[in-house]
Design a protein around this motif. Sequence first.
Motif, PDB file in Angstrom:
ATOM      1  N   ARG A  79      -1.595  66.322 -28.638  1.00 29.40           N
ATOM      2  CA  ARG A  79      -1.470  65.436 -29.808  1.00 29.40           C
ATOM      3  C   ARG A  79      -0.345  64.418 -29.574  1.00 29.40           C
ATOM      4  N   ASP A  88      -4.838  58.379 -30.357  1.00 26.43           N
ATOM      5  CA  ASP A  88      -5.162  58.914 -31.682  1.00 26.43           C
ATOM      6  C   ASP A  88      -5.854  57.871 -32.550  1.00 26.43           C
ATOM      7  N   THR A  93     -10.278  62.875 -34.450  1.00 24.78           N
ATOM      8  CA  THR A  93      -9.978  64.270 -34.148  1.00 24.78           C
ATOM      9  C   THR A  93     -10.113  65.150 -35.374  1.00 24.78           C
TER      10      THR A  93
END
Length: 108
Positions: A79, A88, A93
């Motif tokens: 992450r 991201d 996700t």
Amino acid sequence: MKLNVTVLELSGILDGIRGNQLRHEVSNIVADGANILLLDLKEVNFIDSSGLGALVSAMQIMRKANGRLFVCSISDQVRMLFELTKMDRIFKTFADQDEFKRQIWTTQ
């Protein structure tokens, strides 16, 4: 459009060698008619730059086939890497496969 979902569970280190395998697997998944691919990264403990490139390639392969790629179960390390590299913003996700199923199956 009928959903044809494939879940691919990856493990270990996602590097150049594993990245090439991933590209090959995604091409086969597309050839088999999947239009939604979920990459479960629960067992992945490290991704290097080649691995990130492979994830982007996997997404491009899915997009060219008018499919969509999602990622779930990423570790804190992954992450952080996603945030540092702005991945991201590219990858949708989910916390885990259950959250994916709740959101994708109910919205289609």
